[in-house]
Write a protein that holds these residues in place. Sequence first.
Motif, short mmCIF file in Angstrom:
data_model
loop_
_atom_site.label_atom_id
_atom_site.label_comp_id
_atom_site.label_asym_id
_atom_site.label_seq_id
_atom_site.Cartn_x
_atom_site.Cartn_y
_atom_site.Cartn_z
N ALA A 198 -42.75 24.18 29.78
CA ALA A 198 -41.65 24.30 30.93
C ALA A 198 -40.60 23.17 30.62
CB ALA A 198 -42.04 24.34 32.32
N ASP A 199 -39.30 23.58 30.62
CA ASP A 199 -38.33 22.65 30.42
C ASP A 199 -37.46 22.31 31.96
OD1 ASP A 199 -36.21 21.04 29.65
OD2 ASP A 199 -35.28 22.61 28.21
N ALA A 200 -38.37 21.52 32.53
CA ALA A 200 -37.88 21.16 34.10
C ALA A 200 -36.51 20.53 34.02
CB ALA A 200 -38.96 20.18 34.59
N ASP A 201 -35.85 19.99 33.26
CA ASP A 201 -34.20 19.56 33.07
C ASP A 201 -33.51 20.68 33.10
OD1 ASP A 201 -35.34 17.05 32.84
OD2 ASP A 201 -35.20 17.07 30.57
N LYS A 202 -33.85 21.94 32.96
CA LYS A 202 -32.92 22.94 32.83
C LYS A 202 -33.35 24.06 34.02
CE LYS A 202 -31.87 22.64 28.21
NZ LYS A 202 -31.83 23.45 26.84
N ALA A 203 -33.97 23.37 35.06
CA ALA A 203 -34.33 24.30 36.16
C ALA A 203 -33.39 24.70 37.13
CB ALA A 203 -35.39 23.71 36.91
N GLU A 204 -33.01 25.72 37.49
CA GLU A 204 -32.06 26.37 38.26
C GLU A 204 -32.66 27.23 39.69
OE1 GLU A 204 -29.81 29.37 36.17
OE2 GLU A 204 -28.87 27.58 34.81
N ALA A 205 -31.87 27.25 40.39
CA ALA A 205 -32.17 27.82 41.94
C ALA A 205 -31.27 28.30 42.66
CB ALA A 205 -32.98 26.56 42.95
N HIS A 206 -31.39 29.31 43.40
CA HIS A 206 -30.47 30.08 44.26
C HIS A 206 -31.36 30.76 45.60
CE1 HIS A 206 -31.33 33.30 41.57
NE2 HIS A 206 -31.04 34.14 42.74
N VAL A 207 -30.56 30.92 46.59
CA VAL A 207 -31.10 31.71 47.78
C VAL A 207 -30.33 32.99 47.96
CG1 VAL A 207 -31.56 31.62 50.39
CG2 VAL A 207 -31.74 29.60 49.05
N LYS A 208 -31.02 33.90 48.31
CA LYS A 208 -30.45 35.14 48.44
C LYS A 208 -31.30 35.95 49.43
CE LYS A 208 -28.71 39.51 46.45
NZ LYS A 208 -28.52 40.23 45.31
N ASN A 209 -30.85 36.32 50.51
CA ASN A 209 -31.47 37.02 51.75
C ASN A 209 -32.98 36.45 52.20
OD1 ASN A 209 -29.70 38.95 51.48
ND2 ASN A 209 -30.60 40.22 50.10
N GLY A 210 -32.75 34.72 52.42
CA GLY A 210 -33.87 34.32 52.93
C GLY A 210 -35.23 34.19 51.62
N VAL A 211 -34.90 34.43 50.63
CA VAL A 211 -35.77 34.06 49.62
C VAL A 211 -35.15 33.03 48.37
CG1 VAL A 211 -36.98 35.19 47.55
CG2 VAL A 211 -36.76 36.27 49.69
N LEU A 212 -35.53 31.93 48.36
CA LEU A 212 -35.36 30.99 47.25
C LEU A 212 -35.94 31.27 45.70
CD1 LEU A 212 -34.27 28.21 46.47
CD2 LEU A 212 -36.57 27.13 47.06
N GLU A 213 -35.19 31.37 44.82
CA GLU A 213 -35.55 31.68 43.65
C GLU A 213 -35.46 30.59 42.49
OE1 GLU A 213 -36.67 34.78 42.53
OE2 GLU A 213 -36.57 35.99 44.31
N VAL A 214 -36.59 30.25 41.89
CA VAL A 214 -36.36 29.16 41.18
C VAL A 214 -36.89 29.70 39.78
CG1 VAL A 214 -37.30 26.76 40.65
CG2 VAL A 214 -37.22 27.23 42.99
N SER A 215 -36.00 29.41 38.73
CA SER A 215 -36.02 29.60 37.61
C SER A 215 -36.30 28.34 36.24
CB SER A 215 -35.06 30.53 37.11
OG SER A 215 -35.46 30.84 35.76
#
Length: 138
Positions: free
Chosen positions: A102-119
């Motif tokens: 996993a390349d933690a330095d390039k992690a991204e996250a967003h929230v939509k409809n009460g759900v946090l999505e981490v990639s």
Amino acid sequence: MVESTRSSGLWPQLYEPFRTFGSRVADWLAPASDASSNDDAYRISVELPGVSEEDIHLSVEGGVVTVSGEKTETREEKGETWYFSERQYGSFKRSFRLPEDADADKAEAHVKNGVLEVSVPRRKENAAKSKRIEVKKA
């Protein structure tokens, strides 16, 4: 005789749901989550209904993604008679260990409809570093 009436009467039945309350509080406040992956990235979804984006804290350290925050209570009780309340409030924290590629330095996250999505993307060079070693007879 009074003690035996209490132990078999109504009071123990009323207190029974609270016997394991302390040990279950952390489970109640821990948000539900999913983890998945494909060839390109690892994905973590965390349900955070009612938690504002400002109250969500996300960090990656030592190969561990940590989601924490707080859901605050904002209801008024003027003249209300409450029969039950299943809404949960308080602090929460969940941690997820990332695989080595996993390349933690390039992690991204967003929230939509009460759900946090981490990639978290996968590193491509790990596949190239892998080498099969031939085993020979001695």
